[in-house]
Structure formats: structure tokens, C-alpha cells
Design a protein around this motif. Structure first.
Motif, mmCIF file in Angstrom:
data_model
loop_
_atom_site.group_PDB
_atom_site.id
_atom_site.type_symbol
_atom_site.label_atom_id
_atom_site.label_comp_id
_atom_site.label_asym_id
_atom_site.label_seq_id
_atom_site.Cartn_x
_atom_site.Cartn_y
_atom_site.Cartn_z
ATOM 1 N N ILE A 1 -9.160 -28.878 -74.663
ATOM 2 C CA ILE A 1 -9.685 -27.684 -75.420
ATOM 3 C C ILE A 1 -9.099 -27.636 -76.787
ATOM 4 N N ASP A 2 -7.787 -27.735 -76.625
ATOM 5 C CA ASP A 2 -7.028 -27.672 -77.981
ATOM 6 C C ASP A 2 -7.519 -28.754 -78.773
ATOM 7 N N ALA A 3 -7.706 -29.848 -78.242
ATOM 8 C CA ALA A 3 -8.117 -30.958 -79.152
ATOM 9 C C ALA A 3 -9.653 -30.885 -79.584
ATOM 10 N N MET A 4 -10.407 -30.037 -79.011
ATOM 11 C CA MET A 4 -11.626 -30.026 -79.386
ATOM 12 C C MET A 4 -11.614 -28.932 -80.536
ATOM 13 N N LEU A 5 -10.869 -28.043 -80.598
ATOM 14 C CA LEU A 5 -10.714 -26.782 -81.464
ATOM 15 C C LEU A 5 -10.032 -27.424 -82.892
ATOM 16 N N THR A 6 -9.068 -28.329 -82.645
ATOM 17 C CA THR A 6 -8.057 -28.805 -83.812
ATOM 18 C C THR A 6 -8.300 -30.134 -84.257
ATOM 19 N N GLY A 7 -8.680 -31.062 -83.433
ATOM 20 C CA GLY A 7 -8.856 -32.292 -83.628
ATOM 21 C C GLY A 7 -7.646 -33.223 -83.602
ATOM 22 N N PHE A 8 -6.661 -32.493 -83.032
ATOM 23 C CA PHE A 8 -5.355 -33.332 -82.869
ATOM 24 C C PHE A 8 -5.255 -33.364 -81.287
ATOM 25 N N ALA A 9 -4.527 -34.507 -80.827
ATOM 26 C CA ALA A 9 -4.132 -34.548 -79.522
ATOM 27 C C ALA A 9 -2.878 -34.439 -79.042
ATOM 28 N N ALA A 10 -2.506 -33.584 -78.113
ATOM 29 C CA ALA A 10 -1.217 -33.279 -77.499
ATOM 30 C C ALA A 10 -0.881 -34.643 -77.086
ATOM 31 N N PRO A 11 0.646 -34.868 -76.818
ATOM 32 C CA PRO A 11 0.975 -36.214 -76.292
ATOM 33 C C PRO A 11 0.501 -36.589 -75.068
ATOM 34 N N ALA A 12 0.061 -35.548 -73.976
ATOM 35 C CA ALA A 12 -0.232 -35.864 -72.598
ATOM 36 C C ALA A 12 -1.523 -36.275 -72.506
ATOM 37 N N LEU A 13 -2.392 -35.590 -73.398
ATOM 38 C CA LEU A 13 -3.873 -36.002 -73.614
ATOM 39 C C LEU A 13 -4.112 -37.430 -74.386
ATOM 40 N N ALA A 14 -2.908 -37.590 -75.310
ATOM 41 C CA ALA A 14 -3.212 -38.845 -76.100
ATOM 42 C C ALA A 14 -2.797 -40.000 -75.167
ATOM 43 N N THR A 15 -1.871 -39.863 -74.159
ATOM 44 C CA THR A 15 -1.691 -40.782 -73.270
ATOM 45 C C THR A 15 -2.864 -40.996 -72.265
ATOM 46 N N ALA A 16 -3.402 -40.084 -71.891
ATOM 47 C CA ALA A 16 -4.624 -40.324 -71.118
ATOM 48 C C ALA A 16 -5.710 -41.025 -71.786
ATOM 49 N N VAL A 17 -5.980 -40.602 -72.969
ATOM 50 C CA VAL A 17 -7.020 -41.337 -73.747
ATOM 51 C C VAL A 17 -6.629 -42.665 -73.870
ATOM 52 N N ALA A 18 -5.341 -43.146 -74.234
ATOM 53 C CA ALA A 18 -5.014 -44.471 -74.441
ATOM 54 C C ALA A 18 -5.079 -45.255 -72.999
ATOM 55 N N THR A 19 -4.756 -44.697 -72.153
ATOM 56 C CA THR A 19 -4.913 -45.329 -70.731
ATOM 57 C C THR A 19 -6.252 -45.754 -70.593
ATOM 58 N N VAL A 20 -7.281 -44.676 -70.838
ATOM 59 C CA VAL A 20 -8.972 -45.134 -70.473
ATOM 60 C C VAL A 20 -9.336 -46.138 -71.689
ATOM 61 N N VAL A 21 -9.007 -45.828 -72.876
ATOM 62 C CA VAL A 21 -9.392 -47.035 -74.098
ATOM 63 C C VAL A 21 -9.117 -48.201 -73.993
ATOM 64 N N GLU A 22 -7.785 -48.257 -73.549
ATOM 65 C CA GLU A 22 -7.134 -49.544 -73.307
ATOM 66 C C GLU A 22 -7.346 -50.466 -72.110
ATOM 67 N N ALA A 23 -8.091 -49.840 -70.993
ATOM 68 C CA ALA A 23 -8.186 -50.271 -69.778
ATOM 69 C C ALA A 23 -9.073 -51.589 -69.827
ATOM 70 N N ASP A 24 -9.361 -52.385 -68.880
ATOM 71 C CA ASP A 24 -10.550 -53.200 -68.769
ATOM 72 C C ASP A 24 -11.739 -52.751 -68.103
ATOM 73 N N ALA A 25 -11.505 -51.661 -67.462
ATOM 74 C CA ALA A 25 -12.664 -50.973 -66.828
ATOM 75 C C ALA A 25 -12.285 -49.813 -66.429
ATOM 76 N N VAL A 26 -13.297 -48.783 -66.240
ATOM 77 C CA VAL A 26 -13.016 -47.381 -66.043
ATOM 78 C C VAL A 26 -13.843 -47.014 -64.775
ATOM 79 N N VAL A 27 -13.177 -46.281 -64.009
ATOM 80 C CA VAL A 27 -13.934 -45.516 -62.863
ATOM 81 C C VAL A 27 -13.850 -44.150 -63.113
ATOM 82 N N PHE A 28 -15.078 -43.290 -63.461
ATOM 83 C CA PHE A 28 -15.022 -42.057 -63.716
ATOM 84 C C PHE A 28 -15.728 -41.195 -62.672
ATOM 85 N N VAL A 29 -15.146 -40.129 -62.504
ATOM 86 C CA VAL A 29 -15.636 -39.323 -61.148
ATOM 87 C C VAL A 29 -15.469 -37.918 -61.550
ATOM 88 N N THR A 30 -16.737 -37.109 -61.424
ATOM 89 C CA THR A 30 -16.660 -35.523 -61.767
ATOM 90 C C THR A 30 -17.360 -34.810 -60.521
#
Length: 205
Positions: free
Chosen positions: A54-83
Motif C-alpha cells: 500500500i505504501d508503494a502504491m501511494l509513494t512509488g517507492f518500495a520498502a526493502p521487504a517488498l523490493a526483495t519480494a518483487v525481485a524474487t518474482v521478476v528474476e525467477a524463471d517461472a511464477v506460480v501465483f495463487v490468490t
């Protein structure tokens, strides 16, 4: 080593969404290994970074934990996404996470979609609410999506049917990984939270 990022947008702990995500990731890894491709699973749980999203949506900046999560997804070879599914739509947490990922970061990414809900009446949410988002992101979404209702975790027969769907979906993702044309990515979806001391350039001294 092939990396599969397994993203779970479950809100509870423990979570049936996390359970389904884990099983889908494991099925895909096993299908890859069966064809001689070693694979590892990297778990990304969105619940602990909900406030950062939510903070990133409001500010445009990613806190370290979110940045790590995004990097894990973007740099993977495949993604399983479940909601989880609420009121016939995907969770706000799941959609908000995708909103803070750069729109080009998942291009050609092999993706397997899954969802959980209280009743099978929500099963079409994968196709009408989740698949279009990944189509916009130009991800390579496999045809088989897996929905697990409450009843699917119950009787032996229902559990066996769910396991069959999980195995098929895992095999689909493994095939997509082998056929992938994706170029390895570096995460640049959001800038890291700025160091305000450095931004002031020493003016405070």
C-alpha cells in the motif's frame, strides 16, 4: 538451476491459499526434474508485506521487504501465483502487488494461476478476473488454472481430483519453462525507499 517463484496472496495464517501454492510449485519442480531440469522453489508470501504494498502504491517507492519480494518474482524463471477469491474477484492484496510491479517486468514469464474459495461457484474468477491481468502484463500463462474450494480439501475422492489437477498444471508450467523465450530480468519495478539523509546532501550538518 531453474527457479520457480511461488506467490501466495492468502490473508490468513495458516492459509489454504499458501497450501495450494506450495503444492503447485512442488508439482512443477517435480515435473521439471523428471525431464532432467533441476528446479528450486522460492516462496513469496504477500501478507507480511501488505503495508509495504500500500505504501508503494501511494509513494512509488518500495520498502526493502517488498523490493526483495518483487525481485524474487521478476528474476525467477517461472511464477506460480495463487490468490483467494472474495465476492467473485481476486483479493485486493493480490491485485495491488501486481499493480506495483513494472508492466514490462513479467513479459514472456511462464505463469501458473491458482485460486481458492469457499465454493466452486467462484472457480471462474481465475479466467475472468486474474488471467486478463497477466495477459495485460504479457506473461505466458499456461492453459490449466487450478481452483480449490473448501470441499476439495475434504473427502478422499475430492482430494484425489484436486491432486490430479495440480499434477496436470505443474506439467503445463514445466513445459512452458522448457519452451520459454524469456530473457533474464533484473528487478527494477520500483525504486528503493530513498535515504533522506543523502537526498539532503549534507544540508543538515
Amino acid at each position: 538451476m531453474t527457479t520457480i517463484a511461488v506467490v501466495s496472496a492468502g490473508l490468513s495464517d495458516p492459509s489454504s491459499t499458501r497450501l495450494l501454492a506450495d503444492r503447485l510449485g512442488r508439482a512443477a519442480a517435480e515435473a521439471l526434474l523428471a525431464d532432467g531440469t533441476p528446479a528450486e522453489v522460492a516462496h513469496v508470501e504477500l501478507r507480511p508485506v501488505a503495508h509495504e504494498i500500500i505504501d508503494a502504491m501511494l509513494t512509488g517507492f518500495a520498502a526493502p521487504a517488498l523490493a526483495t519480494a518483487v525481485a524474487t518474482v521478476v528474476e525467477a524463471d517461472a511464477v506460480v501465483f495463487v490468490t483467494p477469491v472474495f465476492t467473485a474477484g481476486v483479493s485486493g492484496l493480490a491485485k495491488s502487488f501486481l499493480d506495483v510491479v513494472d508492466k514490462d517486468a513479467l513479459a514472456d514469464m511462464p505463469v501458473l494461476l491458482g485460486a481458492t474459495g469457499g465454493t466452486a461457484r467462484h472457480s471462474l474468477a481465475i479466467d475472468h478476473a486474474l488471467r486478463p491481468v497477466f495477459a495485460y502484463l504479457r506473461a505466458a500463462v499456461v492453459p490449466t488454472g487450478v481452483f480449490a474450494a473448501t470441499d476439495d480439501w475434504g473427502t478422499e475422492g475430492d482430494a484425489a481430483a484436486l491432486e490430479g489437477r495440480i499434477r496436470r498444471a505443474g506439467a503445463d508450467l514445466a513445459w512452458a519453462v522448457r519452451a520459454s523465450r524469456r530473457v533474464p530480468q533484473q528487478a527494477d519495478a520500483l525504486p528503493a525507499t530513498p535515504d533522506f539523509a543523502s537526498m539532503l546532501g549534507g544540508l543538515g550538518h
